[in-house]
Structures are given as structure tokens and as C-alpha cells.
Write a protein that holds these residues in place. Structure first.
Motif, mmCIF file in Angstrom:
data_model
loop_
_atom_site.group_PDB
_atom_site.id
_atom_site.type_symbol
_atom_site.label_atom_id
_atom_site.label_comp_id
_atom_site.label_asym_id
_atom_site.label_seq_id
_atom_site.Cartn_x
_atom_site.Cartn_y
_atom_site.Cartn_z
ATOM 1 N N PRO A 44 0.809 -1.213 0.000
ATOM 2 C CA PRO A 44 0.000 0.000 0.000
ATOM 3 C C PRO A 44 0.846 1.268 0.000
ATOM 4 C CG PRO A 44 -0.986 -1.594 1.451
ATOM 5 C CD PRO A 44 0.334 -2.175 1.024
ATOM 6 N N GLY A 45 0.411 2.215 -0.817
ATOM 7 C CA GLY A 45 1.104 3.486 -0.955
ATOM 8 C C GLY A 45 1.905 3.620 -2.223
ATOM 9 N N VAL A 46 2.217 2.494 -2.867
ATOM 10 C CA VAL A 46 2.973 2.542 -4.121
ATOM 11 C C VAL A 46 2.082 3.137 -5.216
ATOM 12 C CG1 VAL A 46 4.136 1.198 -5.909
ATOM 13 C CG2 VAL A 46 4.438 0.589 -3.498
ATOM 14 N N VAL A 47 2.587 4.147 -5.916
ATOM 15 C CA VAL A 47 1.813 4.810 -6.961
ATOM 16 C C VAL A 47 2.085 4.130 -8.305
ATOM 17 C CG1 VAL A 47 1.405 6.970 -8.193
ATOM 18 C CG2 VAL A 47 1.791 6.990 -5.728
ATOM 19 N N THR A 48 1.027 3.688 -8.946
ATOM 20 C CA THR A 48 1.098 3.013 -10.236
ATOM 21 C C THR A 48 0.362 3.854 -11.278
ATOM 22 O OG1 THR A 48 -0.965 1.768 -10.058
ATOM 23 C CG2 THR A 48 0.965 0.850 -8.942
ATOM 24 N N LEU A 49 0.401 3.390 -12.518
ATOM 25 C CA LEU A 49 -0.401 3.960 -13.586
ATOM 26 C C LEU A 49 -1.358 2.891 -14.092
ATOM 27 C CD1 LEU A 49 2.272 5.925 -15.675
ATOM 28 C CD2 LEU A 49 0.583 6.892 -14.097
ATOM 29 N N ALA A 50 -2.583 3.286 -14.384
ATOM 30 C CA ALA A 50 -3.579 2.357 -14.918
ATOM 31 C C ALA A 50 -4.514 3.125 -15.836
ATOM 32 C CB ALA A 50 -4.364 1.697 -13.789
ATOM 33 N N ALA A 51 -5.286 2.390 -16.619
ATOM 34 C CA ALA A 51 -6.265 3.026 -17.493
ATOM 35 C C ALA A 51 -7.187 3.906 -16.662
ATOM 36 C CB ALA A 51 -7.062 1.974 -18.237
ATOM 37 N N ALA A 52 -7.435 5.125 -17.164
ATOM 38 C CA ALA A 52 -8.160 6.120 -16.378
ATOM 39 C C ALA A 52 -9.546 5.632 -15.960
ATOM 40 C CB ALA A 52 -8.262 7.418 -17.166
ATOM 41 N N ARG A 53 -10.225 4.927 -16.838
ATOM 42 C CA ARG A 53 -11.567 4.465 -16.491
ATOM 43 C C ARG A 53 -11.511 3.400 -15.392
ATOM 44 N NH1 ARG A 53 -16.607 5.417 -19.864
ATOM 45 N NH2 ARG A 53 -15.321 5.090 -21.700
ATOM 46 N N PHE A 54 -10.466 2.595 -15.380
ATOM 47 C CA PHE A 54 -10.291 1.632 -14.295
ATOM 48 C C PHE A 54 -10.061 2.356 -12.978
ATOM 49 C CE2 PHE A 54 -7.519 -0.863 -11.538
ATOM 50 C CZ PHE A 54 -8.241 -2.027 -11.410
ATOM 51 N N VAL A 55 -9.229 3.395 -12.990
ATOM 52 C CA VAL A 55 -8.992 4.187 -11.784
ATOM 53 C C VAL A 55 -10.294 4.813 -11.307
ATOM 54 C CG1 VAL A 55 -7.786 6.188 -10.844
ATOM 55 C CG2 VAL A 55 -6.584 4.623 -12.394
ATOM 56 N N TRP A 85 -1.704 2.011 -4.963
ATOM 57 C CA TRP A 85 -2.093 0.687 -4.507
ATOM 58 C C TRP A 85 -2.532 0.755 -3.051
ATOM 59 C CZ3 TRP A 85 -3.391 -3.510 -6.930
ATOM 60 C CH2 TRP A 85 -3.533 -4.690 -6.204
ATOM 61 N N ARG A 86 -3.544 -0.031 -2.705
ATOM 62 C CA ARG A 86 -4.088 -0.008 -1.353
ATOM 63 C C ARG A 86 -4.534 -1.412 -0.942
ATOM 64 N NH1 ARG A 86 -8.869 4.070 -2.874
ATOM 65 N NH2 ARG A 86 -7.158 4.909 -4.113
ATOM 66 N N TRP A 87 -4.927 -1.537 0.283
ATOM 67 C CA TRP A 87 -5.559 -2.730 0.869
ATOM 68 C C TRP A 87 -4.601 -3.860 1.215
ATOM 69 C CZ3 TRP A 87 -8.578 -1.810 -3.994
ATOM 70 C CH2 TRP A 87 -9.557 -0.818 -3.799
ATOM 71 N N GLU A 201 9.904 -4.575 4.793
ATOM 72 C CA GLU A 201 10.837 -4.203 5.843
ATOM 73 C C GLU A 201 10.758 -2.704 6.113
ATOM 74 O OE1 GLU A 201 14.772 -5.681 5.311
ATOM 75 O OE2 GLU A 201 14.091 -7.712 4.805
ATOM 76 N N ALA A 202 10.995 -2.349 7.371
ATOM 77 C CA ALA A 202 10.800 -0.960 7.800
ATOM 78 C C ALA A 202 11.673 0.017 7.016
ATOM 79 C CB ALA A 202 11.087 -0.855 9.290
ATOM 80 N N GLY A 203 12.842 -0.421 6.591
ATOM 81 C CA GLY A 203 13.760 0.480 5.906
ATOM 82 C C GLY A 203 13.510 0.643 4.420
ATOM 83 N N TRP A 204 12.557 -0.096 3.873
ATOM 84 C CA TRP A 204 12.306 -0.010 2.435
ATOM 85 C C TRP A 204 11.535 1.255 2.089
ATOM 86 C CZ3 TRP A 204 10.244 -5.585 1.115
ATOM 87 C CH2 TRP A 204 11.308 -6.494 1.232
ATOM 88 N N ALA A 205 12.045 1.993 1.119
ATOM 89 C CA ALA A 205 11.283 3.111 0.568
ATOM 90 C C ALA A 205 10.235 2.569 -0.395
ATOM 91 C CB ALA A 205 12.219 4.073 -0.161
ATOM 92 N N LEU A 206 9.165 3.321 -0.596
ATOM 93 C CA LEU A 206 8.163 2.911 -1.575
ATOM 94 C C LEU A 206 8.776 2.920 -2.972
ATOM 95 C CD1 LEU A 206 5.013 4.912 -0.412
ATOM 96 C CD2 LEU A 206 5.342 2.431 -0.262
ATOM 97 N N PRO A 207 8.615 1.837 -3.741
ATOM 98 C CA PRO A 207 9.096 1.857 -5.126
ATOM 99 C C PRO A 207 8.368 2.955 -5.925
ATOM 100 C CG PRO A 207 8.533 -0.381 -4.449
ATOM 101 C CD PRO A 207 8.008 0.543 -3.386
ATOM 102 N N THR A 208 9.099 3.599 -6.802
ATOM 103 C CA THR A 208 8.492 4.615 -7.673
ATOM 104 C C THR A 208 8.892 4.363 -9.114
ATOM 105 O OG1 THR A 208 10.327 6.202 -7.548
ATOM 106 C CG2 THR A 208 8.667 6.305 -5.804
ATOM 107 N N LEU A 209 8.071 4.840 -10.028
ATOM 108 C CA LEU A 209 8.368 4.679 -11.453
ATOM 109 C C LEU A 209 9.600 5.452 -11.869
ATOM 110 C CD1 LEU A 209 4.739 4.772 -12.848
ATOM 111 C CD2 LEU A 209 6.277 2.812 -12.850
ATOM 112 N N THR A 210 9.947 6.516 -11.142
ATOM 113 C CA THR A 210 11.123 7.301 -11.500
ATOM 114 C C THR A 210 12.421 6.574 -11.180
ATOM 115 O OG1 THR A 210 11.069 8.415 -9.343
ATOM 116 C CG2 THR A 210 9.918 9.494 -11.175
ATOM 117 N N GLU A 211 12.349 5.509 -10.365
ATOM 118 C CA GLU A 211 13.559 4.747 -10.029
ATOM 119 C C GLU A 211 13.926 3.739 -11.101
ATOM 120 O OE1 GLU A 211 13.914 3.416 -5.740
ATOM 121 O OE2 GLU A 211 11.794 3.943 -5.820
ATOM 122 N N SER A 212 12.977 3.415 -12.007
ATOM 123 C CA SER A 212 13.206 2.320 -12.945
ATOM 124 C C SER A 212 14.170 2.737 -14.048
ATOM 125 C CB SER A 212 11.873 1.901 -13.567
ATOM 126 O OG SER A 212 11.266 2.985 -14.223
#
Length: 212
Positions: A44-55, A85-87, A201-212
Motif C-alpha cells: 500500500p502506498g505505491v503509486v502506479t499507472l492504470a487506465a483512467a476508467r479503471f482508476v 495501490w491499497r488494501w 521491511e521498515a527500511g524499504w522506501a516505496l518503489p516509484t516509477l522514476t527509479e526504474s
């Protein structure tokens, strides 16, 4: 290709691609990898991209909008929008040549909610991640081993719309049998102790698309 497909600990990107266009795009943390498979995590918290109508549908909760998103897919006309992403925490195994991935879905406290079999095109690997395409059908497996199919109506819609070809349909028939056999044999990831918890793990940053 020799060695691990993706470096463990790195940030990779999973993309759904249909007819050359990106349908979804999600950054994940690679937990493990070898020459033919990878295990990756999303939480939860990871920002993704998806089709706008699905969002707009609330991540698929509004069935009418979700159905309309599949119409957009067939027609080739959609925009992407950010979707956090959530839940659940999700740990997914992806295997070369296989028409499904298997995710372990974890609750907020780290307990296993279910195994989630996502039927999809076999992965095409890159140094930065992999491409696939979701094929609508899913298999949900409870911690006690009971299982049921999910989204068969959407699979039928995708067949009517021509999103899923006859060849893909035939491949999925075999993949269904393979997945159910693994579930009933408690083989592979389905043999893991369902009482085992997982949290990032507590030390993990949220993955982001800018890191890829």
C-alpha cells in the motif's frame, strides 16, 4: 541470458501492454530472481499507472465502469492515470513461459488473505522489468486450500471483443489445468505455510516509477 533476470533489491517495472500500448505500469521491489523467474513485492502506498476508467471505477469496484474500461481496451482508446495501490501487500512469483503469475495477498497485519492466480501473457523480460498483459481471468485460493474462479464474466467479455484471441484462449485452458493441479497438490508457492506473515521491511522506501 545467464544469471538473475533482475537484481534482487532493485526496483523493476511490471507493465501490461496491449497492441503496443501500455495499459498498466507498476514499480515493484525485486525480492528474488534466477534465470527463469522473479519474485517481486508491491504494498500500500505505491503509486502506479492504470487506465483512467479503471482508476475511476475505484480499482475495479464499480463493475459498470470496469466493463467500460474493457470496451476502451478493445477500441484502443484510453488514457493513463495515477492509482495508489491499497488494501494489501502483494508478493508475486513470475515464471518465464508461464501463462499465469501467483501472488500472495497479505492483510495490513501481515497475515495471508489468499493466493491470487492472475492469468496473463508470459513475461517478456528486460533489464528494468517485464511486460505482460492481463487476460481478465483469475483464480483465488484461500489459506485452507479452497479455491474459486473470479472474473469469468470479464473473460467472456474480452473474448467477445476480440481482446483475447483463440490461440490465447487455448493456452489458458492448459494454464487453468496447470494452476489447479498446483493448488490441489500444494506444490510450489502453494506449499508455503499459510500462517507465515509478510510485511515490507521498515527500511524499504516505496518503489516509484522514476527509479526504474
Amino acid at each position: 541470458m545467464t544469471g538473475a533476470l533482475l537484481p534482487p533489491g532493485s526496483i523493476a517495472v511490471r507493465r501490461d501492454v496491449f497492441r503496443g500500448r501500455v495499459w498498466t505500469q507498476a514499480p515493484v521491489r525485486v525480492l528474488a530472481s534466477d534465470e527463469t523467474s522473479a519474485v517481486a513485492a508491491l504494498w500500500p502506498g505505491v503509486v502506479t499507472l492504470a487506465a483512467a476508467r479503471f482508476v475511476e471505477s475505484g480499482g475495479g469496484r464499480d463493475k459498470a465502469l470496469r466493463s467500460a474500461a474493457l470496451d476502451d481496451l478493445a477500441g484502443g482508446g484510453w488514457d493513463l492515470a495515477e492509482w495508489a495501490w491499497r488494501w494489501t501487500g502483494v508478493v508475486t512469483e513470475i515464471v518465464s513461459g508461464r501463462w499465469f503469475s501467483v501472488a500472495r495477498m497479505y492483510a495490513e497485519d501481515g497475515t495471508l488473505n489468499c493466493w491470487y492466480v492472475n492469468f496473463e501473457r508470459p513475461p517478456t523480460w528486460y533489464a528494468s522489468g517485464w511486460d505482460t498483459m492481463d487476460l481478465a481471468l483469475d483464480l483465488v485460493v484461500e489459506p485452507d486450500g479452497k479455491w474459486h474462479w473470479k472474473d469469468e464474466d470479464e473473460y467472456a467479455q474480452c473474448r467477445r471483443l476480440g481482446v483475447i484471441t483463440d490461440a490465447e484462449d487455448a493456452a489458458l485452458e492448459q494454464a487453468r489445468e496447470q494452476a489447479v493441479a498446483l493448488v490441489e497438490a500444494r506444490a510450489g508457492v502453494f506449499g508455503a505455510d499459510p500462517a507465515r506473515r509478510w510485511l515490507p521491511e521498515a527500511g524499504w522506501a516505496l518503489p516509484t516509477l522514476t527509479e526504474s
